[in-house]
Design a protein around this motif. Sequence first.
Motif, short mmCIF file in Angstrom:
data_model
loop_
_atom_site.label_atom_id
_atom_site.label_comp_id
_atom_site.label_asym_id
_atom_site.label_seq_id
_atom_site.Cartn_x
_atom_site.Cartn_y
_atom_site.Cartn_z
N VAL A 91 36.78 44.62 39.55
CA VAL A 91 37.66 43.69 38.85
C VAL A 91 38.38 42.82 39.88
O VAL A 91 39.08 43.33 40.76
N TYR A 92 38.20 41.51 39.78
CA TYR A 92 38.94 40.54 40.59
C TYR A 92 40.11 40.08 39.73
O TYR A 92 39.92 39.65 38.59
N TRP A 93 41.32 40.20 40.27
CA TRP A 93 42.52 39.94 39.50
C TRP A 93 43.58 39.31 40.40
O TRP A 93 43.36 39.15 41.59
N ARG A 109 36.68 49.23 41.19
CA ARG A 109 37.27 48.71 42.41
C ARG A 109 38.05 47.48 42.01
O ARG A 109 37.59 46.68 41.19
N TRP A 110 39.24 47.31 42.57
CA TRP A 110 40.15 46.22 42.20
C TRP A 110 40.42 45.35 43.41
O TRP A 110 40.77 45.85 44.48
N VAL A 111 40.25 44.04 43.25
CA VAL A 111 40.45 43.10 44.35
C VAL A 111 41.43 42.02 43.91
O VAL A 111 41.17 41.28 42.96
N ASN A 112 42.56 41.95 44.60
CA ASN A 112 43.57 40.92 44.34
C ASN A 112 43.13 39.67 45.09
O ASN A 112 43.12 39.64 46.31
N ILE A 113 42.79 38.62 44.34
CA ILE A 113 42.27 37.42 45.00
C ILE A 113 43.33 36.68 45.80
O ILE A 113 42.99 35.84 46.63
N TRP A 114 44.60 36.98 45.58
CA TRP A 114 45.65 36.36 46.38
C TRP A 114 45.81 37.05 47.73
O TRP A 114 46.49 36.53 48.61
N GLY A 162 33.81 26.79 40.49
CA GLY A 162 34.84 26.32 41.41
C GLY A 162 36.25 26.72 41.03
O GLY A 162 37.19 26.41 41.75
N ASN A 163 36.41 27.40 39.92
CA ASN A 163 37.74 27.82 39.45
C ASN A 163 38.03 29.26 39.85
O ASN A 163 37.13 30.10 39.87
N GLU A 164 39.28 29.54 40.12
CA GLU A 164 39.71 30.90 40.47
C GLU A 164 40.12 31.65 39.21
O GLU A 164 41.22 32.17 39.09
N THR A 165 39.22 31.73 38.26
CA THR A 165 39.51 32.33 36.96
C THR A 165 39.45 33.85 37.05
O THR A 165 38.45 34.42 37.49
N VAL A 166 40.54 34.47 36.64
CA VAL A 166 40.61 35.93 36.61
C VAL A 166 41.12 36.38 35.24
O VAL A 166 41.79 35.59 34.55
N PRO A 167 40.79 37.58 34.84
CA PRO A 167 39.95 38.50 35.58
C PRO A 167 38.48 38.08 35.55
O PRO A 167 37.98 37.62 34.54
N THR A 168 37.86 38.24 36.69
CA THR A 168 36.41 38.16 36.79
C THR A 168 35.97 39.57 37.07
O THR A 168 36.44 40.19 38.03
N VAL A 169 35.11 40.10 36.24
CA VAL A 169 34.68 41.48 36.34
C VAL A 169 33.18 41.51 36.60
O VAL A 169 32.41 40.91 35.85
#
Length: 101
Positions: free
Chosen positions: A29-31, A53-58, A73-80
């Motif tokens: 999960v990207y969040w 697994r969890w990934v903080n995109i910031w 091209g967008n940083e749309t979350v959550p991306t799972v």
Amino acid sequence: MGLVDLVAGRPQATPHAEALAHAEQGVTVYWRPGCVFCARLRMAVRRERQHARWVNIWEDDDARAYVASVNDGNETVPTVVIHGVPHTNPDPSVVKQALRR
């Protein structure tokens, strides 16, 4: 610490490369903090969260670039990423089911 962190627990950070490798056979999960859709997902899967697994995109530039690459091209979350397939803001029930496999 926010309410979601208190109830659902703060996800343990996983580096992007490790998380992406895990996603081939599991769930990543990207969040990001403050995202209401991420909070909704975290609450829904709180009992199964240790299987993802969890990934903080910031906090991870490679993760941020990956999310943008699979979302036009967008940083749309959550991306799972479930078994190698990225899903943008999926229904929490889909993620929950994948975590139970």
